[in-house]
Scaffold this motif. Structure first.
Motif, PDB file in Angstrom:
ATOM      1  N   VAL A  39       1.143  -1.451  -0.103  1.00  0.00           N
ATOM      2  CA  VAL A  39       0.086  -0.468  -0.190  1.00  0.00           C
ATOM      3  C   VAL A  39       0.819   1.127  -0.091  1.00  0.00           C
ATOM      4  CG1 VAL A  39      -1.329   1.339   1.142  1.00  0.00           C
ATOM      5  CG2 VAL A  39      -2.534  -1.155   1.373  1.00  0.00           C
ATOM      6  N   PHE A  40       1.911   1.400   0.838  1.00  0.00           N
ATOM      7  CA  PHE A  40       3.119   2.726   0.594  1.00  0.00           C
ATOM      8  C   PHE A  40       3.339   2.571  -0.022  1.00  0.00           C
ATOM      9  CE2 PHE A  40       6.493   4.213   1.518  1.00  0.00           C
ATOM     10  CZ  PHE A  40       6.730   5.443   2.257  1.00  0.00           C
ATOM     11  N   GLU A  71       2.644   1.544  -3.486  1.00  0.00           N
ATOM     12  CA  GLU A  71       1.335   2.309  -4.219  1.00  0.00           C
ATOM     13  C   GLU A  71       1.064   3.804  -4.420  1.00  0.00           C
ATOM     14  OE1 GLU A  71      -0.006   0.699  -7.490  1.00  0.00           O
ATOM     15  OE2 GLU A  71       1.365  -0.629  -6.760  1.00  0.00           O
ATOM     16  N   THR A  72       1.081   4.668  -3.118  1.00  0.00           N
ATOM     17  CA  THR A  72       1.045   5.608  -2.949  1.00  0.00           C
ATOM     18  C   THR A  72       1.487   6.749  -2.954  1.00  0.00           C
ATOM     19  OG1 THR A  72       1.492   5.295  -0.502  1.00  0.00           O
ATOM     20  CG2 THR A  72      -1.001   5.539  -0.719  1.00  0.00           C
ATOM     21  N   ARG A  73       3.144   6.084  -2.689  1.00  0.00           N
ATOM     22  CA  ARG A  73       4.026   6.797  -3.927  1.00  0.00           C
ATOM     23  C   ARG A  73       4.228   6.659  -4.855  1.00  0.00           C
ATOM     24  NH1 ARG A  73       8.525   4.573  -5.857  1.00  0.00           N
ATOM     25  NH2 ARG A  73       9.433   2.485  -5.179  1.00  0.00           N
ATOM     26  N   GLU A  74       4.882   8.071  -5.179  1.00  0.00           N
ATOM     27  CA  GLU A  74       5.342   8.717  -6.902  1.00  0.00           C
ATOM     28  C   GLU A  74       6.146   7.715  -7.493  1.00  0.00           C
ATOM     29  OE1 GLU A  74       3.633  10.470  -8.798  1.00  0.00           O
ATOM     30  OE2 GLU A  74       2.478  11.202  -6.962  1.00  0.00           O
ATOM     31  N   ALA A 102       4.530  -0.229 -11.437  1.00  0.00           N
ATOM     32  CA  ALA A 102       3.496  -0.101 -10.147  1.00  0.00           C
ATOM     33  C   ALA A 102       3.976  -1.453  -8.989  1.00  0.00           C
ATOM     34  CB  ALA A 102       2.139   0.034 -10.313  1.00  0.00           C
ATOM     35  N   GLY A 157      -6.038   0.652   2.911  1.00  0.00           N
ATOM     36  CA  GLY A 157      -5.374   1.364   2.282  1.00  0.00           C
ATOM     37  C   GLY A 157      -5.426   1.401   0.872  1.00  0.00           C
ATOM     38  N   VAL A 158      -6.434   0.416   0.270  1.00  0.00           N
ATOM     39  CA  VAL A 158      -6.367   0.697  -1.428  1.00  0.00           C
ATOM     40  C   VAL A 158      -7.259   1.846  -1.911  1.00  0.00           C
ATOM     41  CG1 VAL A 158      -8.375  -0.450  -2.732  1.00  0.00           C
ATOM     42  CG2 VAL A 158      -6.713  -1.675  -2.306  1.00  0.00           C
ATOM     43  N   ALA A 186      -5.809   5.397  -1.556  1.00  0.00           N
ATOM     44  CA  ALA A 186      -5.175   4.902  -2.675  1.00  0.00           C
ATOM     45  C   ALA A 186      -6.242   5.517  -3.218  1.00  0.00           C
ATOM     46  CB  ALA A 186      -4.396   3.777  -3.071  1.00  0.00           C
ATOM     47  N   ARG A 238      -7.231   9.487  -3.509  1.00  0.00           N
ATOM     48  CA  ARG A 238      -6.126  10.730  -3.327  1.00  0.00           C
ATOM     49  C   ARG A 238      -6.155  11.495  -5.124  1.00  0.00           C
ATOM     50  NH1 ARG A 238      -1.542   8.852  -5.220  1.00  0.00           N
ATOM     51  NH2 ARG A 238      -0.769   6.859  -6.882  1.00  0.00           N
TER      52      ARG A 238
END
Length: 152
Positions: free
Chosen positions: A22-23, A25-28, A35, A145-146, A149, A152
């Motif tokens: 999850v972390f 996937e959330t970062r650029e 991915a 987390g999904v 994400a 956002r």
């Protein structure tokens, strides 16, 4: 007792894996980075097999002796057995201190302490409870987390 502590350590590893995904996937993403690659999906079952082996080894080498010795120390010396078990898991996990440093040693101590706490009650038939509620916790963390994400 050994089954429950292995299950707790395995669920902790699964939770760490879900939170890491999850972390990630959330970062650029960096340029040229995918991915989730196909190699990740192929390596995941192998990782889970090694995680289960590591959980069984650590549980047999550190958690189970800490639970048994903590109960014995609580009876002989006095004090709550859980305090002795937490102290003994800290002593048992000090072997990895030179390899990983203070921060990760504290994380390992916390994970082993939780496994020792739950393994204390293994005689009461907690395996199914830990399996169900641990799986619910891992799935809830992944689901939240999904959702996070996606918004956002």
């Amino acid at each position: 007792m050994l089954r429950v502590s292995v299950l707790v350590l395995f669920l902790e590893a699964a939770l760490a894996l879900v939170l890491g995904a999850v972390f990630g996937e959330t970062r650029e993403p960096e340029p040229g980075e995918e991915a989730v690659s196909a190699l990740t999906l192929v390596v995941l079952p192998v990782f889970l097999a090694f995680a289960l082996l590591a959980a069984a080894t650590v549980s047999a080498a550190v958690v189970a002796p800490s639970v048994v010795l903590g109960e014995a120390a609580g009876r002989r010396i006095g004090g709550p057995p859980f305090a002795w078990q937490v102290l003994l898991t800290g002593v048992g996990s000090v072997l990895i201190l030179p390899l990983v440093g203070w921060r990760w040693w504290l994380v390992a101590w916390a994970c082993l302490g939780v496994a020792a706490f739950v393994a204390r009650y293994a005689r009461r038939g907690w395996f199914v409870r830990v399996l169900v509620w641990g799986t619910v916790a891992v799935l809830a963390a992944g689901g939240l987390g999904v959702i996070g994400a996606a918004t956002r």
